[in-house]
Design a protein around this motif. Structure first.
Motif, PDB file in Angstrom:
ATOM      1  N   SER A   8       0.934  -1.261   0.029  1.00  0.00           N
ATOM      2  CA  SER A   8       0.122   0.050   0.073  1.00  0.00           C
ATOM      3  C   SER A   8       1.107   1.150  -0.223  1.00  0.00           C
ATOM      4  CB  SER A   8      -0.985  -0.008   1.038  1.00  0.00           C
ATOM      5  OG  SER A   8      -1.811  -1.030   1.095  1.00  0.00           O
ATOM      6  N   ILE A   9       0.902   1.961  -0.980  1.00  0.00           N
ATOM      7  CA  ILE A   9       1.811   3.142  -1.199  1.00  0.00           C
ATOM      8  C   ILE A   9       0.753   4.377  -0.658  1.00  0.00           C
ATOM      9  CG2 ILE A   9       3.038   4.770  -2.839  1.00  0.00           C
ATOM     10  CD1 ILE A   9       3.513   2.466  -4.427  1.00  0.00           C
ATOM     11  N   VAL A  10       1.130   5.132   0.316  1.00  0.00           N
ATOM     12  CA  VAL A  10       0.133   5.940   0.964  1.00  0.00           C
ATOM     13  C   VAL A  10       0.879   7.409   0.551  1.00  0.00           C
ATOM     14  CG1 VAL A  10      -0.763   6.841   2.848  1.00  0.00           C
ATOM     15  CG2 VAL A  10      -0.590   4.225   2.459  1.00  0.00           C
ATOM     16  N   THR A  11       0.088   8.577  -0.079  1.00  0.00           N
ATOM     17  CA  THR A  11       0.457   9.678  -0.015  1.00  0.00           C
ATOM     18  C   THR A  11      -0.351  10.584   0.658  1.00  0.00           C
ATOM     19  OG1 THR A  11       1.585   9.563  -2.163  1.00  0.00           O
ATOM     20  CG2 THR A  11       0.696  11.704  -1.599  1.00  0.00           C
ATOM     21  N   VAL A  12      -0.009  11.151   1.842  1.00  0.00           N
ATOM     22  CA  VAL A  12      -0.690  12.195   2.722  1.00  0.00           C
ATOM     23  C   VAL A  12      -0.459  13.510   1.807  1.00  0.00           C
ATOM     24  CG1 VAL A  12      -1.167  13.267   4.902  1.00  0.00           C
ATOM     25  CG2 VAL A  12      -0.636  10.807   4.720  1.00  0.00           C
ATOM     26  N   ALA A  13      -1.642  14.317   1.615  1.00  0.00           N
ATOM     27  CA  ALA A  13      -1.456  15.307   0.952  1.00  0.00           C
ATOM     28  C   ALA A  13      -2.649  16.645   1.411  1.00  0.00           C
ATOM     29  CB  ALA A  13      -1.819  15.321  -0.364  1.00  0.00           C
ATOM     30  N   PHE A  35       0.581  -3.172  -6.074  1.00  0.00           N
ATOM     31  CA  PHE A  35       0.385  -2.258  -5.377  1.00  0.00           C
ATOM     32  C   PHE A  35      -0.955  -1.676  -5.356  1.00  0.00           C
ATOM     33  CE2 PHE A  35       2.284   0.243  -8.623  1.00  0.00           C
ATOM     34  CZ  PHE A  35       1.296   1.297  -8.715  1.00  0.00           C
ATOM     35  N   GLU A  36      -1.403  -0.999  -4.137  1.00  0.00           N
ATOM     36  CA  GLU A  36      -2.604   0.051  -4.270  1.00  0.00           C
ATOM     37  C   GLU A  36      -2.130   1.205  -4.061  1.00  0.00           C
ATOM     38  OE1 GLU A  36      -5.820  -0.366  -1.393  1.00  0.00           O
ATOM     39  OE2 GLU A  36      -4.312  -0.498   0.417  1.00  0.00           O
ATOM     40  N   TYR A  37      -2.790   2.124  -4.385  1.00  0.00           N
ATOM     41  CA  TYR A  37      -2.080   3.740  -4.109  1.00  0.00           C
ATOM     42  C   TYR A  37      -3.336   4.364  -3.197  1.00  0.00           C
ATOM     43  CZ  TYR A  37      -0.179   8.237  -4.950  1.00  0.00           C
ATOM     44  OH  TYR A  37       0.559   9.262  -4.563  1.00  0.00           O
ATOM     45  N   LEU A  38      -2.810   4.757  -2.053  1.00  0.00           N
ATOM     46  CA  LEU A  38      -4.067   5.581  -1.428  1.00  0.00           C
ATOM     47  C   LEU A  38      -3.624   6.591  -0.960  1.00  0.00           C
ATOM     48  CD1 LEU A  38      -6.323   5.142   0.539  1.00  0.00           C
ATOM     49  CD2 LEU A  38      -4.812   4.051   2.227  1.00  0.00           C
ATOM     50  N   VAL A  39      -4.305   7.683  -1.470  1.00  0.00           N
ATOM     51  CA  VAL A  39      -4.297   9.158  -1.241  1.00  0.00           C
ATOM     52  C   VAL A  39      -5.093   9.493  -0.099  1.00  0.00           C
ATOM     53  CG1 VAL A  39      -4.082  11.451  -2.276  1.00  0.00           C
ATOM     54  CG2 VAL A  39      -3.414   9.450  -3.682  1.00  0.00           C
ATOM     55  N   VAL A  40      -4.603  10.040   0.982  1.00  0.00           N
ATOM     56  CA  VAL A  40      -5.452  10.576   2.172  1.00  0.00           C
ATOM     57  C   VAL A  40      -5.260  12.196   2.243  1.00  0.00           C
ATOM     58  CG1 VAL A  40      -5.918  10.753   4.490  1.00  0.00           C
ATOM     59  CG2 VAL A  40      -5.204   8.370   3.254  1.00  0.00           C
ATOM     60  N   ASP A  41      -6.169  12.703   1.625  1.00  0.00           N
ATOM     61  CA  ASP A  41      -6.059  14.153   1.562  1.00  0.00           C
ATOM     62  C   ASP A  41      -6.854  15.258   2.496  1.00  0.00           C
ATOM     63  OD1 ASP A  41      -5.739  16.510  -0.598  1.00  0.00           O
ATOM     64  OD2 ASP A  41      -8.176  16.479  -0.078  1.00  0.00           O
ATOM     65  N   GLY A  42      -6.516  16.134   3.010  1.00  0.00           N
ATOM     66  CA  GLY A  42      -7.263  16.762   4.086  1.00  0.00           C
ATOM     67  C   GLY A  42      -7.889  17.975   3.596  1.00  0.00           C
TER      68      GLY A  42
END
Length: 250
Positions: A8-13, A35-42
């Motif tokens: 799980s590649i995670v990008t917090v943005a 992989f899965e690509y997980l973007v956690v955006d605020g």
């Protein structure tokens, strides 16, 4: 049964449109696709989410909602991730080459708890300016972090089943505390070798709040390694600190 991706590649943005492009490009270019690509955006108000969507990376999931900072967002990601291993790739950071994930996958096949490697530094123009000043060792245990964060957070890949949540008491150095906790739980760690696996953008949150981050790290060191040993060790850090200051001003 749904396939569980290896990573799980995670990008917090948050409002990261200015820097997230190279991050997305590096993920899209990976030769390994497990992989899965997980973007956690605020809840960004700029073009961040549009850029993520336009990148068209297969296996992308986007969560966009207000949060209480980067480590709160990372805790959300831990709850959402499906992969066997977590890779933290913040907006602006990148996998160093299209083979970075392939190299990790080769080690992941044997099931270590932590996979780790070296980090190169890039500037805002994406020029490589050198290697990170702390070098990841060939062998790694939790006591090694008494000398500082020897492995960059983005180059520290942990098996999801053993990871804790981030301690939100720390605003800038919860990643250091988290890595120590992971290493204390880890039975086996695998080193990727000297070739950089991650490109780290120098102007990150911790860099921008350097003094506050160092203060938190000092308290974390005292907690895990003892106050007196930490004070003595900090005296030995002084030449390294002065050298960095000198290089920064030349």
């Amino acid at each position: 049964m749904e396939h569980q991706p290896t990573f799980s590649i995670v990008t917090v943005a948050w409002n990261a449109a200015r820097v997230i492009g190279p991050t997305l490009e590096s993920v899209q270019q990976q030769s390994c696709r497990d992989f899965e690509y997980l973007v956690v955006d605020g809840a960004s108000t700029d073009a961040t989410l549009q850029l993520v969507t336009d990148a068209g990376i297969a296996g992308t999931r986007i969560v966009s909602e207000p949060d209480h900072g980067i480590y709160d967002a990372m805790n959300k990601a831990i709850g959402l991730a499906r992969g066997r291993y977590l890779i933290w790739l913040n907006a602006g950071d990148a996998l160093a080459t299209p083979r970075s994930l392939e190299r990790m996958a080769a080690l992941a096949a044997a099931g270590p708890d932590v996979i780790y490697g070296q980090t190169q530094l890039v500037d805002a123009s994406r020029r490589v300016v050198g290697m990170r000043h702390l070098t990841a060792p060939d062998r790694l245990g939790w006591r090694d972090f008494a000398r500082g964060m020897l492995v960059c957070h983005q180059a520290f890949v942990a098996r999801r089943e053993i990871v804790p949540r981030y301690d939100l008491r720390y605003r800038y150095s919860a990643d250091y505390d988290w890595c120590i906790k992971v290493l204390k739980r880890s039975q086996r760690n695998a080193y990727l070798g000297p070739e950089p696996v991650v490109s780290f953008l120098e102007e990150g949150t911790t860099t921008a709040h350097h003094k506050a981050s160092l203060k938190e790290r000092y308290h974390i060191m005292c907690h895990y390694y003892g106050t007196v040993p930490t004070i003595v060790r900090h005296l030995s850090f002084l030449p390294r600190y002065l050298k960095q200051k000198l290089l920064h001003h030349t």
